[in-house]
Write an enzyme that holds these catalytic residues in place. Sequence first.
Site, PDB file in Angstrom:
ATOM      1  N   SER A   1       3.387  -1.889  -1.803  1.00 24.58           N
ATOM      2  CA  SER A   1       2.906  -0.897  -2.773  1.00 24.58           C
ATOM      3  C   SER A   1       1.397  -0.792  -2.871  1.00 24.58           C
ATOM      4  O   SER A   1       0.895   0.121  -3.539  1.00 24.58           O
ATOM      5  CB  SER A   1       3.499  -1.172  -4.152  1.00 24.58           C
ATOM      6  OG  SER A   1       4.838  -0.746  -4.198  1.00 24.58           O
ATOM      7  N   ALA A   2       0.650  -1.667  -2.230  1.00 29.58           N
ATOM      8  CA  ALA A   2      -0.788  -1.420  -2.131  1.00 29.58           C
ATOM      9  C   ALA A   2      -1.044  -0.112  -1.382  1.00 29.58           C
ATOM     10  O   ALA A   2      -2.127   0.471  -1.484  1.00 29.58           O
ATOM     11  CB  ALA A   2      -1.484  -2.586  -1.437  1.00 29.58           C
TER      12      ALA A   2
END
Length: 390
Positions: free
Chosen positions: A67-68
């Site tokens: 999710s970065a």
Amino acid sequence: MDVRGTVEGGFEGVRDAFARNFAVRGERGAAVAVYRDGRKVVDLWGGTRDVDGTEPWQPGTAQVIRSATKGVAAVVPLLLHQRGVLDLDAPVATYWPGFKAHGKERVLVRHLLNHRAGLPVLDTPLTPWEALDPLRGIEAVAAQAPVWEPGTAHGYHALTHGWLLDGLVRHAADGRDTGAWVADEIAGPLGAALWLGLPPAEEAAGRAGRVGPVEDTEPAGGLRLRPRRSVAEAQRDPESLTRRAFTAVFPAPDPNDPAHRAAVQPAAGGIATAGGLARFYAALIGEVDGVRLLDAQTLARARAEESAGPDRVLVVPTRFGLGHMLHGAASPMLSPGSFGHPGRGGSLGFADPESGIAFGYVTNGFRRTVTADPRAQALVAAVRAALGGR
């Protein structure tokens, strides 16, 4: 552990913290990079490129950042807004007519970025094979009914966020997907090792050491995010928004599958080096070798608080700007002005405009953490100490 790389004077504590992650926190292979005022001041790597292997991590080893990725993908609609193509307060259906089914004509562009669209789940999850085709995901979110009145609450759109942004970008501009925009307008001009959709040439390089395989290095369990008990309980409940949001693709795809790495999945499929991630964030807040991505006005809008308080998916209070998490108890970064995004399992990228710091950390040893991974936090604490504890 033989930690390799360089640190500038004053940042030696980051090297110590990085080495300690291997000694006491079970790190297997990782890298961290820090920029200050557009110049790299920390560039460290260590361990092996695969969790249980013997091949050393190389300076250019990249990892899936889960999710970065969201923090990178969000900059594409911000660039479109900066260029006058996208109105943040316009209904999404202005650009994407097929989106307005089931009352979604009230969903604004900013709602897709600040997790207020009410679309964190799919009533019918996609299979991993279906998720390889981004058009399937785009069609699925266009057909999905909101689970709350758009704009009235916020909740982390763990997987649907990527299809929502990609659908908007494809319809609002020239038809390029988010991955192409990142390659053409962000990573390319910056010379950053950062991809949403790994090119075939880089996949071939991966077999020689470019992209390291990842592996869970803890027993499987519930999501870890303070307070842990409530989130874990929600994750175990098959009817909860928490469980449904994180299983919008089910079963979970294999992040080491070359097909998965090649697919454009702007919620959780990005690949980067620590240096590429830090360089990206440095270019959001200032110039890096003559390249700046966001002007001052767009940057101010991007990191202004849009959502705060109880998160209907993550359960605990969270804070979001336009596409980025903001510093807080659930997503601690360097200081109150920091913005960026963690990745489930450990990775973290953020910028802190007040100090001029940009930070990137990637690892091949995934943990249960959604945010606040102890390894990343130890490195952030060391950066803070290097700045005099601000």
